[in-house]
Design a protein around this motif. Structure first.
Motif, PDB file in Angstrom:
ATOM      1  N   SER A  83       0.823  -1.210   0.000  1.00  0.00           N
ATOM      2  CA  SER A  83       0.000   0.000   0.000  1.00  0.00           C
ATOM      3  C   SER A  83       0.856   1.259   0.000  1.00  0.00           C
ATOM      4  O   SER A  83       0.457   2.281  -0.574  1.00  0.00           O
ATOM      5  N   VAL A  84       2.024   1.191   0.648  1.00  0.00           N
ATOM      6  CA  VAL A  84       2.945   2.336   0.593  1.00  0.00           C
ATOM      7  C   VAL A  84       3.384   2.583  -0.846  1.00  0.00           C
ATOM      8  O   VAL A  84       3.425   3.730  -1.315  1.00  0.00           O
ATOM      9  N   SER A  85       3.701   1.501  -1.559  1.00  0.00           N
ATOM     10  CA  SER A  85       4.071   1.633  -2.973  1.00  0.00           C
ATOM     11  C   SER A  85       2.916   2.195  -3.794  1.00  0.00           C
ATOM     12  O   SER A  85       3.102   3.099  -4.622  1.00  0.00           O
ATOM     13  N   ASP A  86       1.708   1.669  -3.569  1.00  0.00           N
ATOM     14  CA  ASP A  86       0.543   2.156  -4.307  1.00  0.00           C
ATOM     15  C   ASP A  86       0.227   3.613  -3.961  1.00  0.00           C
ATOM     16  O   ASP A  86      -0.234   4.381  -4.814  1.00  0.00           O
ATOM     17  N   TRP A  87       0.453   3.981  -2.700  1.00  0.00           N
ATOM     18  CA  TRP A  87       0.234   5.363  -2.253  1.00  0.00           C
ATOM     19  C   TRP A  87       1.174   6.314  -2.988  1.00  0.00           C
ATOM     20  O   TRP A  87       0.749   7.350  -3.519  1.00  0.00           O
ATOM     21  N   LEU A  88       2.460   5.958  -3.030  1.00  0.00           N
ATOM     22  CA  LEU A  88       3.441   6.769  -3.758  1.00  0.00           C
ATOM     23  C   LEU A  88       3.112   6.829  -5.254  1.00  0.00           C
ATOM     24  O   LEU A  88       3.226   7.881  -5.886  1.00  0.00           O
ATOM     25  N   SER A  89       2.716   5.686  -5.787  1.00  0.00           N
ATOM     26  CA  SER A  89       2.391   5.613  -7.210  1.00  0.00           C
ATOM     27  C   SER A  89       1.209   6.525  -7.540  1.00  0.00           C
ATOM     28  O   SER A  89       1.254   7.299  -8.508  1.00  0.00           O
ATOM     29  N   ALA A  90       0.148   6.451  -6.730  1.00  0.00           N
ATOM     30  CA  ALA A  90      -1.036   7.277  -6.979  1.00  0.00           C
ATOM     31  C   ALA A  90      -0.701   8.763  -6.861  1.00  0.00           C
ATOM     32  O   ALA A  90      -1.143   9.580  -7.681  1.00  0.00           O
ATOM     33  N   ALA A  91       0.082   9.125  -5.853  1.00  0.00           N
ATOM     34  CA  ALA A  91       0.439  10.534  -5.653  1.00  0.00           C
ATOM     35  C   ALA A  91       1.280  11.060  -6.812  1.00  0.00           C
ATOM     36  O   ALA A  91       1.055  12.168  -7.311  1.00  0.00           O
ATOM     37  N   SER A  92       2.265  10.266  -7.259  1.00  0.00           N
ATOM     38  CA  SER A  92       3.139  10.723  -8.340  1.00  0.00           C
ATOM     39  C   SER A  92       2.395  10.793  -9.671  1.00  0.00           C
ATOM     40  O   SER A  92       2.579  11.740 -10.453  1.00  0.00           O
ATOM     41  N   TYR A  93       1.547   9.803  -9.942  1.00  0.00           N
ATOM     42  CA  TYR A  93       0.752   9.845 -11.173  1.00  0.00           C
ATOM     43  C   TYR A  93      -0.181  11.059 -11.177  1.00  0.00           C
ATOM     44  O   TYR A  93      -0.339  11.734 -12.202  1.00  0.00           O
ATOM     45  N   ALA A  94      -0.817  11.325 -10.029  1.00  0.00           N
ATOM     46  CA  ALA A  94      -1.729  12.461  -9.937  1.00  0.00           C
ATOM     47  C   ALA A  94      -0.991  13.772 -10.189  1.00  0.00           C
ATOM     48  O   ALA A  94      -1.492  14.655 -10.904  1.00  0.00           O
ATOM     49  N   TYR A  95       0.218  13.887  -9.637  1.00  0.00           N
ATOM     50  CA  TYR A  95       1.003  15.108  -9.855  1.00  0.00           C
ATOM     51  C   TYR A  95       1.361  15.260 -11.329  1.00  0.00           C
ATOM     52  O   TYR A  95       1.303  16.358 -11.883  1.00  0.00           O
ATOM     53  N   GLY A  96       1.733  14.153 -11.964  1.00  0.00           N
ATOM     54  CA  GLY A  96       2.086  14.210 -13.376  1.00  0.00           C
ATOM     55  C   GLY A  96       0.915  14.591 -14.250  1.00  0.00           C
ATOM     56  O   GLY A  96       1.041  15.428 -15.158  1.00  0.00           O
ATOM     57  N   VAL A  97      -0.246  13.995 -13.988  1.00  0.00           N
ATOM     58  CA  VAL A  97      -1.436  14.302 -14.787  1.00  0.00           C
ATOM     59  C   VAL A  97      -1.890  15.732 -14.546  1.00  0.00           C
ATOM     60  O   VAL A  97      -2.295  16.446 -15.475  1.00  0.00           O
ATOM     61  N   TRP A  98      -1.835  16.174 -13.296  1.00  0.00           N
ATOM     62  CA  TRP A  98      -2.260  17.531 -12.957  1.00  0.00           C
ATOM     63  C   TRP A  98      -1.338  18.578 -13.585  1.00  0.00           C
ATOM     64  O   TRP A  98      -1.790  19.616 -14.071  1.00  0.00           O
ATOM     65  N   SER A  99      -0.025  18.284 -13.590  1.00  0.00           N
ATOM     66  CA  SER A  99       0.944  19.245 -14.120  1.00  0.00           C
ATOM     67  C   SER A  99       0.915  19.329 -15.638  1.00  0.00           C
ATOM     68  O   SER A  99       1.274  20.360 -16.211  1.00  0.00           O
ATOM     69  N   VAL A 121     -10.848   4.651 -25.689  1.00  0.00           N
ATOM     70  CA  VAL A 121     -11.189   3.682 -24.646  1.00  0.00           C
ATOM     71  C   VAL A 121      -9.931   3.064 -24.046  1.00  0.00           C
ATOM     72  O   VAL A 121      -9.812   2.911 -22.825  1.00  0.00           O
ATOM     73  N   LEU A 122      -8.978   2.725 -24.899  1.00  0.00           N
ATOM     74  CA  LEU A 122      -7.732   2.122 -24.428  1.00  0.00           C
ATOM     75  C   LEU A 122      -6.953   3.086 -23.540  1.00  0.00           C
ATOM     76  O   LEU A 122      -6.404   2.689 -22.502  1.00  0.00           O
ATOM     77  N   MET A 123      -6.905   4.351 -23.928  1.00  0.00           N
ATOM     78  CA  MET A 123      -6.214   5.352 -23.120  1.00  0.00           C
ATOM     79  C   MET A 123      -6.863   5.496 -21.742  1.00  0.00           C
ATOM     80  O   MET A 123      -6.183   5.565 -20.718  1.00  0.00           O
ATOM     81  N   THR A 124      -8.180   5.505 -21.723  1.00  0.00           N
ATOM     82  CA  THR A 124      -8.896   5.659 -20.453  1.00  0.00           C
ATOM     83  C   THR A 124      -8.669   4.450 -19.545  1.00  0.00           C
ATOM     84  O   THR A 124      -8.404   4.594 -18.346  1.00  0.00           O
ATOM     85  N   LEU A 125      -8.785   3.252 -20.125  1.00  0.00           N
ATOM     86  CA  LEU A 125      -8.566   2.037 -19.342  1.00  0.00           C
ATOM     87  C   LEU A 125      -7.129   1.952 -18.826  1.00  0.00           C
ATOM     88  O   LEU A 125      -6.883   1.498 -17.700  1.00  0.00           O
ATOM     89  N   HIS A 126      -6.183   2.394 -19.652  1.00  0.00           N
ATOM     90  CA  HIS A 126      -4.787   2.429 -19.227  1.00  0.00           C
ATOM     91  C   HIS A 126      -4.612   3.353 -18.029  1.00  0.00           C
ATOM     92  O   HIS A 126      -3.956   3.008 -17.041  1.00  0.00           O
ATOM     93  N   GLY A 127      -5.205   4.545 -18.104  1.00  0.00           N
ATOM     94  CA  GLY A 127      -5.090   5.492 -16.999  1.00  0.00           C
ATOM     95  C   GLY A 127      -5.704   4.970 -15.714  1.00  0.00           C
ATOM     96  O   GLY A 127      -5.126   5.112 -14.626  1.00  0.00           O
ATOM     97  N   ILE A 128      -6.867   4.332 -15.827  1.00  0.00           N
ATOM     98  CA  ILE A 128      -7.523   3.780 -14.637  1.00  0.00           C
ATOM     99  C   ILE A 128      -6.729   2.595 -14.091  1.00  0.00           C
ATOM    100  O   ILE A 128      -6.492   2.493 -12.884  1.00  0.00           O
ATOM    101  N   GLY A 129      -6.319   1.697 -14.974  1.00  0.00           N
ATOM    102  CA  GLY A 129      -5.647   0.473 -14.534  1.00  0.00           C
ATOM    103  C   GLY A 129      -4.341   0.724 -13.815  1.00  0.00           C
ATOM    104  O   GLY A 129      -4.018   0.045 -12.832  1.00  0.00           O
ATOM    105  N   ASN A 130      -3.575   1.707 -14.267  1.00  0.00           N
ATOM    106  CA  ASN A 130      -2.288   1.986 -13.648  1.00  0.00           C
ATOM    107  C   ASN A 130      -2.401   2.689 -12.307  1.00  0.00           C
ATOM    108  O   ASN A 130      -1.429   2.737 -11.554  1.00  0.00           O
ATOM    109  N   THR A 131      -3.565   3.239 -12.005  1.00  0.00           N
ATOM    110  CA  THR A 131      -3.695   4.065 -10.801  1.00  0.00           C
ATOM    111  C   THR A 131      -4.694   3.539  -9.777  1.00  0.00           C
ATOM    112  O   THR A 131      -4.806   4.114  -8.694  1.00  0.00           O
ATOM    113  N   LEU A 132      -5.402   2.456 -10.074  1.00  0.00           N
ATOM    114  CA  LEU A 132      -6.500   2.021  -9.208  1.00  0.00           C
ATOM    115  C   LEU A 132      -6.145   0.843  -8.297  1.00  0.00           C
ATOM    116  O   LEU A 132      -6.990   0.352  -7.558  1.00  0.00           O
ATOM    117  N   GLN A 133      -4.899   0.384  -8.309  1.00  0.00           N
ATOM    118  CA  GLN A 133      -4.534  -0.801  -7.550  1.00  0.00           C
ATOM    119  C   GLN A 133      -4.765  -0.624  -6.051  1.00  0.00           C
ATOM    120  O   GLN A 133      -5.238  -1.533  -5.362  1.00  0.00           O
TER     121      GLN A 133
END
Length: 329
Positions: free
Chosen positions: A58-74, A262-274
């Motif tokens: 969960s620590v790994s997933d937490w870091l992953s979600a935070a970093s992905y969110a920062y990248g998408v937001w920026s 659709v593929l782009m959306t599923l990719h974005g969800i799949g990489n960040t929803l673990q």
């Protein structure tokens, strides 16, 4: 040309709708991972070794979600220090998540199938060395060699990963994630099938003695829930991650389908929803923790109601009372 996204000079423009979906997925994963960590900290009697391993995941997933969110937001458009830092953190966290997911499966296999808790517990230190060490070495090497940077969303959905300008970017995509993803696809189903088969065999053997153990309380619901979890763990992992793999293969094939909406959306969800998926399985689908969460929420709401009630009481004066006296009290 699709109004969803377009490729201009090797740059894939990710539109607002994709950003919103990925950010929502990151938020869910962030909250879910935090909830797993908090329940482990709050309730000491639930601190089993498998749940401890889940916390590290969960620590790994937490870091992953935070970093992905920062990248998408920026919404990076060029190489920058922030882009490199975000790409490095997400590379480390994402790769570490693969290793911890497999580590949990190996632990459960040794503990359940091999029936050796001592050996299973002795593997925890090894898991730490591999699950933190290998991703850290890979990430440091990638950053040192200038491989992390702006990737024009070629195999991402708004975040930075392997630089689009790297001539050997396919090799580094494999080293920094894809090869570990492929190995997880193979290892996880095999281990969980072996675990399920062992449990079913033991369950069938135990059923012969049920007439003798007539006074024993039924455990069908608990065993069925455990059986469902063992089935869902590899299925959910593959279902979430497969879209990233499909897109990677399409990039290798130089297919325009890699930009399919659709593929782009599923990719974005799949990489960040673990993180959110793990929270659903191991918090909301785990009865003792679910019950404690409900009790805690009920207790909080009750305390809040009592506080509001006590706050209202001083304003209600009895007949004959002086308001100034009440204020004094």
């Amino acid at each position: 040309m699709s109004n969803h996204m377009m490729a201009i000079d090797n740059e894939t423009v990710v539109y607002l709708s994709e950003q919103v979906v990925v950010l929502c997925s990151c938020a869910l994963s962030f909250v879910g991972s935090s909830l797993i960590i908090l329940t482990y900290i709050c309730w000491s009697d639930l601190r089993t070794t498998p749940r401890k391993l889940l916390v590290f995941l969960s620590v790994s997933d937490w870091l992953s979600a935070a970093s992905y969110a920062y990248g998408v937001w920026s919404a990076f458009t060029v190489n920058s220090n922030e882009c490199i830092v975000q790409g490095a953190i997400s590379t480390f966290a994402n790769t570490s998540s693969f290793f911890w997911t497999v580590a949990i499966a190996i632990y459960l296999y040794v503990f359940i199938v091999r029936s050796n808790q001592r050996v299973a517990d002795s593997l925890v230190l090894f898991f730490h060395m591999v699950s933190w060490g290998i991703p850290l070495v890979i990430t440091i090497a990638a950053v040192s060699l200038g491989k992390i940077g702006y990737d024009a969303s070629e195999v991402s959905v708004g975040w930075c990963w392997i630089s689009i300008s790297a001539t050997d970017r396919v090799l580094w995509m494999l080293v920094t994630g894809k090869i570990w993803e492929f190995l997880a696809y193979l290892i996880l189903p095999i281990l969980y099938i072996l675990i399920k088969r062992h449990i079913h065999t033991a369950h069938a053997a135990l059923s012969e003695y049920r007439p003798i153990l007539a006074n024993r309380p039924p455990t069908h619901s608990f065993s069925s829930m455990a059986d469902v979890k063992l089935t869902l763990i590899p299925i959910i992992f593959i279902a979430l991650r497969i879209w990233s793999t499909v897109r990677f293969i399409l990039v290798l094939a130089k297919s325009p389908l890699k930009l399919h909406p659709v593929l782009m959306t599923l990719h974005g969800i799949g990489n960040t929803l673990q993180g959110a998926a793990n929270c659903i399985m191991f918090v909301f689908f785990t009865q003792p923790i679910r019950k404690r969460l409900c009790d805690a929420l009920c207790c909080c709401s009750k305390c809040q109601a009592e506080a509001e009630q006590s706050h209202d009481v001083p304003h209600r004066l009895l007949p004959g009372e002086d308001p100034s006296t009440h204020i004094e009290e």
